[in-house]
Design a protein around this motif. Structure first.
Motif, short mmCIF file in Angstrom:
data_model
loop_
_atom_site.label_atom_id
_atom_site.label_comp_id
_atom_site.label_asym_id
_atom_site.label_seq_id
_atom_site.Cartn_x
_atom_site.Cartn_y
_atom_site.Cartn_z
N ASP A 172 32.88 47.49 31.49
CA ASP A 172 33.99 46.55 31.32
C ASP A 172 35.16 46.89 32.24
OD1 ASP A 172 32.54 45.19 29.39
OD2 ASP A 172 33.48 46.27 27.70
N CYS A 173 35.51 48.15 32.30
CA CYS A 173 36.63 48.58 33.16
C CYS A 173 36.28 48.40 34.64
CB CYS A 173 37.02 50.02 32.86
SG CYS A 173 37.80 50.22 31.23
N VAL A 174 35.03 48.64 35.00
CA VAL A 174 34.59 48.42 36.38
C VAL A 174 34.72 46.94 36.71
CG1 VAL A 174 32.60 48.43 37.93
CG2 VAL A 174 33.07 50.42 36.53
N GLY A 175 34.36 46.06 35.77
CA GLY A 175 34.48 44.62 35.97
C GLY A 175 35.92 44.19 36.18
N GLU A 177 38.38 46.10 37.38
CA GLU A 177 38.79 46.60 38.69
C GLU A 177 38.23 45.73 39.81
OE1 GLU A 177 38.13 50.67 39.67
OE2 GLU A 177 39.68 51.39 38.29
N MET A 178 36.97 45.32 39.67
CA MET A 178 36.34 44.47 40.70
C MET A 178 37.06 43.13 40.78
SD MET A 178 33.98 46.22 42.13
CE MET A 178 32.93 45.07 42.97
N ALA A 179 37.46 42.59 39.66
CA ALA A 179 38.16 41.30 39.65
C ALA A 179 39.51 41.43 40.36
CB ALA A 179 38.36 40.82 38.22
N GLN A 180 40.17 42.58 40.24
CA GLN A 180 41.46 42.79 40.89
C GLN A 180 41.31 42.96 42.40
OE1 GLN A 180 43.01 46.19 38.79
NE2 GLN A 180 43.61 44.98 37.00
N ILE A 181 40.18 43.53 42.83
CA ILE A 181 39.94 43.78 44.25
C ILE A 181 39.45 42.52 44.95
CG2 ILE A 181 38.53 45.06 45.90
CD1 ILE A 181 38.44 47.34 43.85
N ARG A 182 38.62 41.75 44.29
CA ARG A 182 37.99 40.58 44.89
C ARG A 182 39.04 39.51 45.18
NH1 ARG A 182 33.27 38.37 41.30
NH2 ARG A 182 34.41 39.90 40.15
#
Length: 193
Positions: A172-175, A177-182
């Motif tokens: 969940d936390c990886v998801g 972070e990925m949403a913030q980077i994308r």
């Protein structure tokens, strides 16, 4: 029974000073069994082979005396000949990052060849097998939210071999972070009619 007449004949043909050779013969029971026995076709011990070997009637009395009622497991002539040309060999471990090997036994090679397989099977070395057997899945905490992450034995081995890095965040936390980077997806363009 070695009859007297037969002993005298043997003695007469034996050089002076030497003992006559006692003939090698079966007793009455073994000879009766031998006369009633028949050669038997038996399947090759190599289960992948469809050939046979012959359990001869001359082999059967000795087996019977040792309490063996079934024929022994034996290779056919072709498999026995092929096995003599094979030798155990070291094969690389299939675990990514491992430099270990496992032993591909000659009899396993024979079985695989008879089954039409020419490449060795994919296997782990004993070090990797031991690691997996002694490292049950373990729980670690997410470095961000504290949620439990389950690390399988294989994932632990991959970390040990430096193939992967031990996770510090849950899915969940990886998801997040990925949403913030994308970058944001562009607005859909209406199609003109």
């Amino acid at each position: 029974t070695w009859r007297v007449q037969d002993q005298l004949e043997a003695l007469a043909t034996t050089p002076e000073g030497q003992e006559p050779t006692v003939p090698s013969r079966m007793c009455h029971d073994c000879f009766s069994f031998y006369n009633s026995a028949k050669d038997q076709e038996q399947p090759c011990r190599n289960h992948a082979c469809r050939k046979t070997w012959v359990w001869t009637r001359s082999m059967q009395p000795g087996a019977r005396l040792h309490g063996q009622i079934r024929p022994p497991a034996k290779l056919c002539d072709d498999c026995a000949t092929l096995l003599k040309t094979l030798s155990d060999r070291e094969v690389p471990c299939t675990v990514s990052g491992c430099q270990g090997t496992w032993v591909y036994k000659a009899d396993e090679q024979l079985r695989d060849l008879a089954a039409g397989r020419t490449a060795p099977p994919a296997r782990r070395c004993h070090v990797c097998n031991d690691f997996l057997a002694t490292h049950p899945a373990k729980e670690i905490a997410c470095g961000h939210c504290g949620k439990t992450i389950v690390l399988s034995a294989q994932e632990q081995l991959d970390c040990e071999l430096a193939v992967s890095v031990r996770p510090s965040l849950c899915a969940d936390c990886v998801g997040v972070e990925m949403a913030q980077i994308r970058p944001p997806e562009p607005e859909p363009v209406p199609s003109g009619r």
